[in-house]
Design an enzyme around this catalytic site. Structure first.
Site, PDB file in Angstrom:
ATOM      1  N   ASP A  92      23.614  14.727 -58.296  1.00  0.00           N
ATOM      2  CA  ASP A  92      22.677  15.821 -58.558  1.00  0.00           C
ATOM      3  C   ASP A  92      23.074  16.643 -59.798  1.00  0.00           C
ATOM      4  O   ASP A  92      24.256  16.802 -60.081  1.00  0.00           O
ATOM      5  CB  ASP A  92      22.692  16.716 -57.304  1.00  0.00           C
ATOM      6  CG  ASP A  92      21.496  17.622 -57.226  1.00  0.00           C
ATOM      7  OD1 ASP A  92      20.725  17.679 -58.191  1.00  0.00           O
ATOM      8  OD2 ASP A  92      21.332  18.273 -56.177  1.00  0.00           O
ATOM      9  N   ASP A 126      27.357  13.635 -45.060  1.00  0.00           N
ATOM     10  CA  ASP A 126      27.929  14.540 -46.062  1.00  0.00           C
ATOM     11  C   ASP A 126      29.328  14.977 -45.654  1.00  0.00           C
ATOM     12  O   ASP A 126      30.028  15.622 -46.434  1.00  0.00           O
ATOM     13  CB  ASP A 126      27.043  15.784 -46.224  1.00  0.00           C
ATOM     14  CG  ASP A 126      25.931  15.526 -47.227  1.00  0.00           C
ATOM     15  OD1 ASP A 126      25.937  14.456 -47.863  1.00  0.00           O
ATOM     16  OD2 ASP A 126      25.048  16.398 -47.372  1.00  0.00           O
ATOM     17  N   ASP A 185       0.845  -1.188   0.000  1.00  0.00           N
ATOM     18  CA  ASP A 185       0.000   0.000   0.000  1.00  0.00           C
ATOM     19  C   ASP A 185       0.888   1.248   0.000  1.00  0.00           C
ATOM     20  O   ASP A 185       1.771   1.387   0.844  1.00  0.00           O
ATOM     21  CB  ASP A 185      -0.889  -0.035   1.262  1.00  0.00           C
ATOM     22  CG  ASP A 185      -1.858   1.144   1.286  1.00  0.00           C
ATOM     23  OD1 ASP A 185      -1.978   1.827   0.255  1.00  0.00           O
ATOM     24  OD2 ASP A 185      -2.480   1.365   2.338  1.00  0.00           O
ATOM     25  N   LYS A 225      20.879   6.387 -55.878  1.00  0.00           N
ATOM     26  CA  LYS A 225      21.075   7.080 -54.600  1.00  0.00           C
ATOM     27  C   LYS A 225      19.836   7.928 -54.374  1.00  0.00           C
ATOM     28  O   LYS A 225      19.570   8.866 -55.134  1.00  0.00           O
ATOM     29  CB  LYS A 225      22.334   7.946 -54.681  1.00  0.00           C
ATOM     30  CG  LYS A 225      22.581   8.783 -53.434  1.00  0.00           C
ATOM     31  CD  LYS A 225      23.900   9.547 -53.590  1.00  0.00           C
ATOM     32  CE  LYS A 225      24.156  10.513 -52.460  1.00  0.00           C
ATOM     33  NZ  LYS A 225      25.339  11.349 -52.726  1.00  0.00           N
ATOM     34  N   TRP A 226      19.063   7.594 -53.350  1.00  0.00           N
ATOM     35  CA  TRP A 226      17.770   8.239 -53.076  1.00  0.00           C
ATOM     36  C   TRP A 226      17.986   9.255 -51.966  1.00  0.00           C
ATOM     37  O   TRP A 226      18.153   8.894 -50.812  1.00  0.00           O
ATOM     38  CB  TRP A 226      16.772   7.156 -52.656  1.00  0.00           C
ATOM     39  CG  TRP A 226      15.409   7.620 -52.300  1.00  0.00           C
ATOM     40  CD1 TRP A 226      15.060   8.436 -51.267  1.00  0.00           C
ATOM     41  CD2 TRP A 226      14.174   7.281 -52.950  1.00  0.00           C
ATOM     42  NE1 TRP A 226      13.712   8.634 -51.221  1.00  0.00           N
ATOM     43  CE2 TRP A 226      13.141   7.927 -52.247  1.00  0.00           C
ATOM     44  CE3 TRP A 226      13.851   6.481 -54.054  1.00  0.00           C
ATOM     45  CZ2 TRP A 226      11.801   7.796 -52.612  1.00  0.00           C
ATOM     46  CZ3 TRP A 226      12.521   6.351 -54.413  1.00  0.00           C
ATOM     47  CH2 TRP A 226      11.510   7.016 -53.687  1.00  0.00           C
ATOM     48  N   ASP A 227      17.953  10.528 -52.324  1.00  0.00           N
ATOM     49  CA  ASP A 227      18.291  11.589 -51.363  1.00  0.00           C
ATOM     50  C   ASP A 227      17.033  12.252 -50.798  1.00  0.00           C
ATOM     51  O   ASP A 227      15.920  12.080 -51.332  1.00  0.00           O
ATOM     52  CB  ASP A 227      19.154  12.624 -52.104  1.00  0.00           C
ATOM     53  CG  ASP A 227      20.104  13.368 -51.190  1.00  0.00           C
ATOM     54  OD1 ASP A 227      19.926  13.309 -49.966  1.00  0.00           O
ATOM     55  OD2 ASP A 227      21.030  14.025 -51.719  1.00  0.00           O
ATOM     56  N   CYS A 277      19.756   8.156 -48.589  1.00  0.00           N
ATOM     57  CA  CYS A 277      20.568   9.312 -48.208  1.00  0.00           C
ATOM     58  C   CYS A 277      19.607  10.400 -47.768  1.00  0.00           C
ATOM     59  O   CYS A 277      18.506  10.513 -48.306  1.00  0.00           O
ATOM     60  CB  CYS A 277      21.368   9.763 -49.434  1.00  0.00           C
ATOM     61  SG  CYS A 277      22.239  11.317 -49.233  1.00  0.00           S
ATOM     62  N   ARG A 289      16.465  24.419 -48.432  1.00  0.00           N
ATOM     63  CA  ARG A 289      17.311  24.253 -49.631  1.00  0.00           C
ATOM     64  C   ARG A 289      16.507  24.614 -50.893  1.00  0.00           C
ATOM     65  O   ARG A 289      16.553  23.923 -51.897  1.00  0.00           O
ATOM     66  CB  ARG A 289      17.836  22.809 -49.740  1.00  0.00           C
ATOM     67  CG  ARG A 289      19.160  22.709 -50.481  1.00  0.00           C
ATOM     68  CD  ARG A 289      19.482  21.297 -50.936  1.00  0.00           C
ATOM     69  NE  ARG A 289      20.836  21.251 -51.462  1.00  0.00           N
ATOM     70  CZ  ARG A 289      21.300  20.301 -52.270  1.00  0.00           C
ATOM     71  NH1 ARG A 289      20.515  19.315 -52.626  1.00  0.00           N
ATOM     72  NH2 ARG A 289      22.518  20.325 -52.700  1.00  0.00           N
ATOM     73  N   ASN A 326      16.531  16.117 -48.817  1.00  0.00           N
ATOM     74  CA  ASN A 326      17.378  17.188 -48.303  1.00  0.00           C
ATOM     75  C   ASN A 326      16.708  18.294 -47.499  1.00  0.00           C
ATOM     76  O   ASN A 326      17.230  19.400 -47.434  1.00  0.00           O
ATOM     77  CB  ASN A 326      18.156  17.807 -49.464  1.00  0.00           C
ATOM     78  CG  ASN A 326      19.364  16.951 -49.811  1.00  0.00           C
ATOM     79  OD1 ASN A 326      20.212  16.702 -48.967  1.00  0.00           O
ATOM     80  ND2 ASN A 326      19.409  16.471 -51.039  1.00  0.00           N
TER      81      ASN A 326
END
Ligand code: DGJ
Length: 741
Positions: free
Chosen positions: A367, A548, A53, A476-478, A526, A443, A480
């Site tokens: 890019d 990076d 208790d 490469k799949w970014d 990424c 960005r 940002n």
């Protein structure tokens, strides 16, 4: 057997590798957490749950004033009926109230591990690799069933947990908090280890004592984030690589999360993992089920090294899927730091020609190849060739590279849209936004509304065309920027708080479809480097661009932090130019090479301009890496010296049969007249004799033969150690190869 149920004591006992996890049904209604720790031999805990208790801890059972949910360890706590700690579950009900009373109803134990609908999760290949326990909790009044799912892996000290909520009642239930796991530790003194960071400074290792108030780590950024990784561990004080007790929590999810601890007044520590309730709500209609993602609970009684190796094995073999799970990856060249946005076909082919002569195997066009993207202010969303830069198209570029023996890969950022793009001009409502409010840019870009199926399909369509347009073998799949003004025109007003999670579900859907359609493409995830380095993304893409920050010394810290949980085969690591573009540091080419060999080796510099010295070194590096690649990618990692001392760092990989190993040492700052130093190796077989060869270049003195080549037993190498050669200068490195005689 991995899971037992004892009828008499109503205890469930899960055994996973070296750990046991025990749950008990108390008073036929309450799910009590009894134990998590070193594996117990006896299938049940004989001592009963003791309750006393306590003042200010109310009693849900009027006949028992010793029992309060506030003072016992619980499996899936709900706020409002006597437990005042942070709950696992919260909902708003049709009458405006929020009291939910989840009582034990039934259980199921079966072999194997079911898939999680639309969510990434660990898996088994054979039913006998694991057993699963499902426990149903029911709120009688609402007819709301919460199913707790536990999978115990036989050969990993890791338990996978997930939760489903099924509304079998008459009314909508607004879910406000559905954590995937809560675990109450009765008492004890722990430190909390977690991996905070920032862009270009991901996954720094931070250790704090668990105090007497909640300590929570979370993401509110829409992605798992650079700022906090969805991982933490409770570690006993003085935990090292080789000793100490550890309870690790990892979340298989890529969006907003909440993790951490809530210690109570009696020293009990509640650990928790789940989708962040901040900004989240889910309207669960009658007949619908909500699935919360998977949480992984790991246990080690032998320090951080063994915890890491257990997670590495699980992630490498039973989280990552597809062709590349068991395959070595090509050594690549990426043109980003070599050219940024300024290139044409001739420059790329030139770069490829020089790279190919160095033994590099794949060329990644980063890019700037699409729309009219001469800088980061335009064209995201328009995944069509910029014919100004590549007048003959991708096919011709790929062919030119193939003629030089190079495979071809490409960069995309499919979740984003630039205001200056055809896609945005056509569909200004396809991005996340709220009414007429201004849309914050990051960005110079906006986030596409992946909660919408039409957006998902349109992007899938564009990517399918792109990947069919040329023999692309790597993507490469970014991603940002983080999410702001999270709202969607596709969802009614009472479902706006679902958008963040629906976005992640939409992303998972797109990734599932794309990776299914292109099984022989190697996908690298990424997010401005390692901003989404989480187990959720690893389920779809077997490797991640770690950061990076490509500076070798900066990378030591980032890669060590990352390696706490994630295997080397999941890390992308590149040799870049000096002075380094992110920190301005000048490091020797050998050090850059050896540090990048802690993961998937790549090059990201203008290899056309290398000095003849560096060109020779790179040539040797690629050959050397190929000779140790399987060891690095599939071997066991031992961290020997952590760079946190700012003095040096060392690590090694040992082959599964312990017949081969590679050890690397990096001196951070040189000392005047340094003491003679020895590196103690780990993970070797003490009774195997190894041939050890030292690899070091550009010394100002010659090394005696008995330091260059050593034959010694594992026992000696682990206890007496290896002499570290005197390395004159900052940032110098060397390595040793070990082969059983
Ligand atoms: C961020 C990535 O992390 C970099 O490697 C590079 O791909 C740039 N984006 C390109 O915009």
């Amino acid at each position: 057997m991995a899971i037992y149920f004892d009828e008499v004591t109503q205890q469930f006992h899960l055994q996973a590798g070296q750990t046991s996890y025990v749950i008990q049904v108390h008073k036929g209604a309450y799910l009590i957490h009894r134990y998590f720790g070193r594996r117990l031999l006896n299938p049940k805990i004989e001592q009963p749950l003791i309750t006393v208790d306590r003042a200010f801890s109310p009693n849900p059972d009027p006949l028992d004033d010793t029992f309060s949910l506030d003072t016992v360890p619980l499996e899936y706590p709900v706020f409002g009926s006597s437990d005042f700690r942070l709950p696992a579950f919260e909902a708003e009900l049709h009458d405006g109230s929020s009291i939910v009373d989840l009582r034990y109803k039934t259980y199921r134990i079966f072999s194997g591990k079911p898939k999680l609908d639309g969510l990434p999760a660990t898996y088994v290949e054979h039913e006998n690799e694991a057993q699963t326990l499902e426990i149903d909790l029911l709120d009688e009044t609402l007819q709301l069933t919460v199913t707790l799912r536990y999978t115990a892996f036989l050969s990993h000290s890791i338990i996978a947990r997930s939760v489903s909520v099924a509304n079998c009642g008459q009314h909508d239930v607004k879910l406000k908090r559905v954590l995937s796991a809560v675990c109450d530790f009765p008492n004890g003194s722990y430190n909390m280890l977690h991996l905070p960071g920032a862009h270009a400074r991901e996954r720094e290792v931070s250790v704090l004592p668990v105090g007497r108030m909640a300590q929570l780590l979370e993401s509110r950024r829409g992605a798992s984030s650079h700022q906090q990784n969805p991982f933490f561990a409770l570690v006993s004080p003085n935990t090292t690589e080789d000793s100490g007790e550890i309870f690790a929590f990892s979340f298989v999810y890529s969006g907003n999360f909440l993790m951490g601890v809530d210690p109570d007044q009696y020293g009990m520590i509640r650990a928790m993992v789940g989708i962040n309730p901040f900004g989240f709500a889910w309207q669960l209609k009658p007949g619908e089920t909500f699935h919360a993602p998977e949480a992984l609970l790991g246990y080690s009684q032998q320090g951080l090294g063994s915890m890491s190796r257990d997670f590495h094995r699980l992630f490498r073999t039973r989280l990552v899927r597809g062709t590349f799970r068991d395959q070595v990856r090509p050594v690549l060249i990426n043109n980003w730091e070599a050219t940024y946005f300024t290139f044409d076909q001739e420059t790329l082919l030139d770069l490829g020609r020089s790279a190919s002569k160095l033994g590099i195997e794949l060329f990644v066009l980063d890019d700037g190849w699409f729309g009219h993207r001469d800088n980061d202010r335009s064209s995201l969303g328009d995944w069509k060739i910029d014919f100004r830069k590549l007048p003959e198209g991708l096919q011709s570029l790929e062919k030119g590279l193939r003629d030089q023996n190079l495979k071809f890969g490409i960069w995309v950022e499919p979740e984003m849209v630039s205001p200056d793009s055809d896609l945005y001009r056509e569909h200004p409502d396809w991005c996340l936004h709220v009414g007429d409010r201004s849309r914050s840019l990051g960005r110079h870009q906006l986030v596409l509304d992946f909660s919408r199926s039409d957006v998902q399909e349109a992007i899938l369509d564009q990517l399918t065309h792109l990947l069919q347009s040329a023999p692309i073998q790597y993507v490469k799949w970014d991603m940002n920027r983080h999410m702001t003004e999270v709202g969607s025109v596709a969802w009614p007003k009472d479902q706006q708080s679902e958008v963040g999670h629906r976005y992640i579900l939409g992303l998972y859907h797109v990734l599932e479809e794309l990776t299914k359609q292109f099984p022989s493409v190697l996908f690298e995830s990424c997010s401005g480097g390692g901003g989404r380095f989480d187990p959720g993304m690893l389920y779809y893409m077997p490797q991640v661009w770690t950061s990076d920050n490509t500076d070798a010394i900066g990378r030591l810290f980032i890669q060590f932090g990352t390696s706490l949980l994630y295997p080397s085969i999941s890390m992308g690591a590149h040799v870049s130019a000096v002075p380094n573009h992110q920190v301005g540091r000048i490091t020797p080419i050998d050090t850059r090479g050896l540090v990048a060999m802690m993961g998937n080796l790549g090059y990201e510099l203008d290899v056309r301009n290398l000095s003849s010295h560096d060109r020779d070194r790179v040539n040797e590096q690629v050959l050397f890496y190929k000779s140790i690649q399987r060891l690095v990618l599939f071997g066991d990692l031992y961290r020997l010296r952590h760079p946190n001392t700012q003095k040096d760092a060392a690590w090694m990989y040992v082959g599964v049969d312990q017949r081969e190993a590679i050890a690397t040492y990096v001196q951070i700052l040189a000392q005047g007249n340094p003491p003679m130093d020895r590196l103690m190796l780990r993970g070797l077989d003490p009774i195997i004799q190894y041939e050890v060869s030292l690899i070091v270049h550009d010394l100002q003195y010659s090394i005696p033969e008995n330091v260059l080549h050593v034959a010694a037993f594992g026992d000696e190498l682990m206890n007496v150690g290896l002499v570290i050669p005197y390395l004159l200068g900052d940032f110098r490195a060397c390595a040793w190869t070990l082969k059983a005689r």
